[in-house]
Design an enzyme around this catalytic site. Sequence first.
Site, mmCIF file in Angstrom:
data_model
loop_
_atom_site.group_PDB
_atom_site.id
_atom_site.type_symbol
_atom_site.label_atom_id
_atom_site.label_comp_id
_atom_site.label_asym_id
_atom_site.label_seq_id
_atom_site.Cartn_x
_atom_site.Cartn_y
_atom_site.Cartn_z
ATOM 1 N N HIS A 25 -2.643 5.410 -7.731
ATOM 2 C CA HIS A 25 -0.720 5.161 -8.193
ATOM 3 C C HIS A 25 -0.786 5.369 -9.785
ATOM 4 O O HIS A 25 -0.658 4.083 -10.520
ATOM 5 C CB HIS A 25 -0.203 4.422 -7.880
ATOM 6 N N HIS A 81 3.496 11.749 5.853
ATOM 7 C CA HIS A 81 3.714 10.854 5.117
ATOM 8 C C HIS A 81 3.848 12.516 3.579
ATOM 9 O O HIS A 81 2.424 13.119 4.031
ATOM 10 C CB HIS A 81 2.933 10.205 4.307
ATOM 11 N N GLU A 83 3.361 11.560 0.534
ATOM 12 C CA GLU A 83 3.045 11.217 -1.147
ATOM 13 C C GLU A 83 1.307 12.122 -1.757
ATOM 14 O O GLU A 83 0.898 12.708 -0.012
ATOM 15 C CB GLU A 83 2.316 9.587 -1.288
ATOM 16 N N ASP A 85 -1.412 11.698 -1.770
ATOM 17 C CA ASP A 85 -2.717 11.856 -1.668
ATOM 18 C C ASP A 85 -3.132 11.928 -0.057
ATOM 19 O O ASP A 85 -4.053 12.129 0.481
ATOM 20 C CB ASP A 85 -3.076 9.746 -1.542
ATOM 21 N N HIS A 148 5.172 3.215 3.942
ATOM 22 C CA HIS A 148 5.301 2.224 3.166
ATOM 23 C C HIS A 148 6.562 3.597 2.271
ATOM 24 O O HIS A 148 7.163 2.377 1.379
ATOM 25 C CB HIS A 148 4.665 1.999 2.087
ATOM 26 N N ASP A 167 -0.169 5.151 5.993
ATOM 27 C CA ASP A 167 -1.067 4.705 5.556
ATOM 28 C C ASP A 167 -1.050 2.979 5.950
ATOM 29 O O ASP A 167 -1.888 1.867 5.205
ATOM 30 C CB ASP A 167 0.159 4.170 4.271
ATOM 31 N N TYR A 195 -4.804 -4.441 -0.202
ATOM 32 C CA TYR A 195 -3.465 -3.302 0.287
ATOM 33 C C TYR A 195 -2.310 -4.123 1.206
ATOM 34 O O TYR A 195 -1.265 -3.431 0.536
ATOM 35 C CB TYR A 195 -3.823 -2.551 1.140
ATOM 36 N N HIS A 228 -6.065 5.713 4.954
ATOM 37 C CA HIS A 228 -7.423 5.345 4.368
ATOM 38 C C HIS A 228 -8.274 4.277 4.317
ATOM 39 O O HIS A 228 -8.343 3.992 5.438
ATOM 40 C CB HIS A 228 -6.847 5.080 3.202
HETATM 41 FE FE1 FEO Z 1 1.662 6.922 0.243
HETATM 42 FE FE2 FEO Z 1 -1.964 6.739 1.456
HETATM 43 O O1 FEO Z 1 0.255 6.972 0.430
#
Ligand code: FEO
Length: 402
Positions: A25, A81, A83, A85, A148, A167, A195, A228
């Site tokens: 991030h 998601h 984002e 990543d 999230h 996530d 996390y 992750h």
């Molecule tokens: Fe919300 Fe692992 O990205």
Amino acid sequence: MVLRKNVKNNVSWVGKVDWELKKFHGEEYTTNHGSSYNAYLIKEEKTILIDTVWMPYAEEFVENLAKEIELTKIDFIVANHGEIDHAGALPALMKHIPDTPIYCTANAVKSLRGQYHQNWNFKVVKTGDKIDIGNGKELIFVEMSMLHWPDSMATYMTKDNILFSNDAFGQHYATESLFNDLVDECDLFKEAIKYYANILTPFSQILTKKLEEIISFGLPIDIIATSHGVIWRDNPMQIVEKYAKWAKNYQENQITIIYDTMSNGTKRLAEKIAEGMSLSDPHVMVKVFNLAKSDQNDLITEVFKSKMLVMGSPTVSNSILHSLAGFIHLMKQLKFKNKRAAVFGCYGWSGESTKVLNELLTDAGFEVLHEGLKNQWIPDNDQQLSAIEYGKKIADLLQESK
Ligand code: FEO
């Protein structure tokens, strides 16, 4: 060359392990154990790709994926998601298969369009929608809004009983071992709670409801395949149970003291206050950190575990050191609940630091138990004894406040 790693039956991991990642991030989150971006390939009668990897690894991901499967054979993609990543390799991949459907939430369409500026073949899904993927198996979608991001989603695969949770239940933890039963458990749970504390704390109430909803579906879960870190296959519900605990204003018997210092006077107060607290309650775990010399995300985890936070700053320019102001801002964003606080600080002339700390901590949602210990100049022996007494006093106040 076979690059993929089998998860179960016809499901394989096709992600990227990022051993060297130290910040995430931007510069906001320390990833001392690296991370991974987990993507999955399902080869039933239909071939499905679930998520991709972080944008810098897009070309590598597509190259590796093409060794696994002819890209045009992918029937559809699930984007849990938006984002970067997880969706960051979509632009590189979609150059090869531009018309392939992408199943995602309505919010993910906004997110994916906003980030990548492409009008891909989006198929909007909501909780309970199902797709037949052949061999008697289905994918069932579950919106995970605010876990999230507003666009977040999980995907459940029937018969193999795999929850692709994105996530949720993840950790920034690089490993070649893939599964939770093959890694160092201490490292794993340290990263899992970090996390949660740093990313999911503000959404704890939503999370509690979502966990109840998922459990109410009665779907058997054999594997939780996160986006992750490790895949939970050995007792996968253990991380769900941890989340249920962490979401309910989790606390351990811990007090954390965080300070910054200019001439080591405030540092000396911190040490003496810790001494006093331990004298008052020998069973409480007291931890002391110099904020400027610590990993701020690890400190957030310590605050998450604490029932009380004690913060100290010298007075500088009628206020506090900016390190503490930034850290309190971060805690405010995380919306910690049910935490007590107390403050202290050295000063030479005007002595506003304790007042400023009190105001900021109150604004950040902490219950401040005392106006604070102000100490003029560097603490001498008597003043150090006063700091010990102050430590005892606020430990007593904490016990009374329960
Ligand atoms: Fe919300 Fe692992 O990205």
